[in-house]
Design a protein around this motif. Sequence first.
Motif, PDB file in Angstrom:
ATOM      1  N   VAL A  13       0.843  -1.277  -0.122  1.00 32.91           N
ATOM      2  CA  VAL A  13       0.141   0.191   0.424  1.00 32.91           C
ATOM      3  C   VAL A  13       0.850   1.238   0.297  1.00 32.91           C
ATOM      4  O   VAL A  13       1.209   1.618   1.280  1.00 32.91           O
ATOM      5  CB  VAL A  13      -1.232  -0.239   1.298  1.00 32.91           C
ATOM      6  CG1 VAL A  13      -1.681   1.573   1.528  1.00 32.91           C
ATOM      7  CG2 VAL A  13      -1.567  -1.095   1.170  1.00 32.91           C
ATOM      8  N   MET A  14       0.932   2.112  -1.131  1.00 34.13           N
ATOM      9  CA  MET A  14       2.072   2.772  -1.258  1.00 34.13           C
ATOM     10  C   MET A  14       0.781   4.098  -0.807  1.00 34.13           C
ATOM     11  O   MET A  14      -0.462   4.341  -0.988  1.00 34.13           O
ATOM     12  CB  MET A  14       3.043   3.494  -2.528  1.00 34.13           C
ATOM     13  CG  MET A  14       3.215   2.008  -2.633  1.00 34.13           C
ATOM     14  SD  MET A  14       4.573   2.034  -4.549  1.00 34.13           S
ATOM     15  CE  MET A  14       5.792   3.181  -3.909  1.00 34.13           C
ATOM     16  N   HIS A  15       1.370   5.146  -1.333  1.00 38.34           N
ATOM     17  CA  HIS A  15       1.276   6.644  -0.989  1.00 38.34           C
ATOM     18  C   HIS A  15       1.712   7.787  -1.214  1.00 38.34           C
ATOM     19  O   HIS A  15       3.688   7.782  -2.081  1.00 38.34           O
ATOM     20  CB  HIS A  15       0.582   7.141   0.602  1.00 38.34           C
ATOM     21  CG  HIS A  15       1.803   7.044   1.339  1.00 38.34           C
ATOM     22  ND1 HIS A  15       2.275   8.087   1.334  1.00 38.34           N
ATOM     23  CD2 HIS A  15       2.256   5.814   2.018  1.00 38.34           C
ATOM     24  CE1 HIS A  15       3.629   7.996   2.364  1.00 38.34           C
ATOM     25  NE2 HIS A  15       3.725   6.386   2.487  1.00 38.34           N
ATOM     26  N   GLY A  16       1.276   9.458  -1.405  1.00 36.11           N
ATOM     27  CA  GLY A  16       1.754   9.789  -2.177  1.00 36.11           C
ATOM     28  C   GLY A  16       2.499  10.500  -1.137  1.00 36.11           C
ATOM     29  O   GLY A  16       2.525  10.218  -0.056  1.00 36.11           O
ATOM     30  N   ASP A  17       3.709  10.996  -1.438  1.00 33.90           N
ATOM     31  CA  ASP A  17       4.527  11.463  -0.344  1.00 33.90           C
ATOM     32  C   ASP A  17       6.085  12.684  -0.514  1.00 33.90           C
ATOM     33  O   ASP A  17       5.883  12.956  -2.068  1.00 33.90           O
ATOM     34  CB  ASP A  17       5.765  10.022  -0.496  1.00 33.90           C
ATOM     35  CG  ASP A  17       6.181   9.719   1.400  1.00 33.90           C
ATOM     36  OD1 ASP A  17       6.044  10.805   1.563  1.00 33.90           O
ATOM     37  OD2 ASP A  17       6.633   8.812   1.550  1.00 33.90           O
ATOM     38  N   CYS A  18       6.440  13.114  -0.040  1.00 36.03           N
ATOM     39  CA  CYS A  18       7.726  14.225   0.283  1.00 36.03           C
ATOM     40  C   CYS A  18       8.976  13.202  -0.505  1.00 36.03           C
ATOM     41  O   CYS A  18       9.011  12.030   0.392  1.00 36.03           O
ATOM     42  CB  CYS A  18       8.069  14.903   1.219  1.00 36.03           C
ATOM     43  SG  CYS A  18       6.888  15.510   2.085  1.00 36.03           S
TER      44      CYS A  18
END
Length: 284
Positions: A145-150
Amino acid sequence: MMQVECIIKLGGSAVTAKDHLETEKLDEIRKFAELLKLQILSERRIILVHGAGSFGHFQAKEYGVAQGYHSNKGDAQNGRAKMGFCKTRVSVTKLNHIIVNEFVSQGVNAVGVSPCGGWVTDHGSVVQSDTASIQNLLVEGYQPVMHGDCVLDRHQGCTILSGDTIIEKLCSVFEPKRVIFLTDIDGVYDKPPSHPDAQLLPVIKVTHDGCLSVPVATTQQAHDVTGGILKKLSTATSIVTESKGFTTVFVCRINSSAASNLITHGELLGELGTEIKMQFREDV
């Protein structure tokens, strides 16, 4: 790399109340977790990516994280951007924890995967990506489960890596049959859905040079630092053209009959949604 059946994007508007700071839509997340469990039991290989919504966007906007800190703004401003980087990550990983926890509660072997550290950009374009770790998790039976990130950026120090950009890279590696964008509306409209004359577009065809078969007018929330629907359309167009039509992109409402049909059967089966696919010569 192995091929996966589909990549699913849980839009920030689908899993959070985007106008309210750090407010998740727990009922929507739980309903989706129930559907996901059924797919995992069917041994379908799926990669999940979620947006940040009201987790992260506010902090990123306030501190100018997307613009980075390699600049002539001075040490104070650059230091502020670095602190914004940290605060934004605290927020987006908080949402990732909430989502992954709900999946695990449903019996899904979900593992949160943050791009920060393994993914690097240059002028915002991905130049390093840790897709091998995603494959390793899939092989061992885990649900990434990935996500938008810095992330770090070679030119400007740091930037925001949107979930849409992550998906675009994942598609080039894992070659999914379909990508499903789950949102808080039924699909892509010819103008903002709030407009009284807005019409749902059931099919959008993409030419080989990336042109859309229909015009789409869009709007974007002020605190959305990742491009809104314009970015999603650009991502969808790129996925379809780069795959030469092998991958079809769908946009529909989370936890709708359309979403269930797409995830289970790979088709809308007459339900409300938008299909974005290659326009071949025989279609003209």
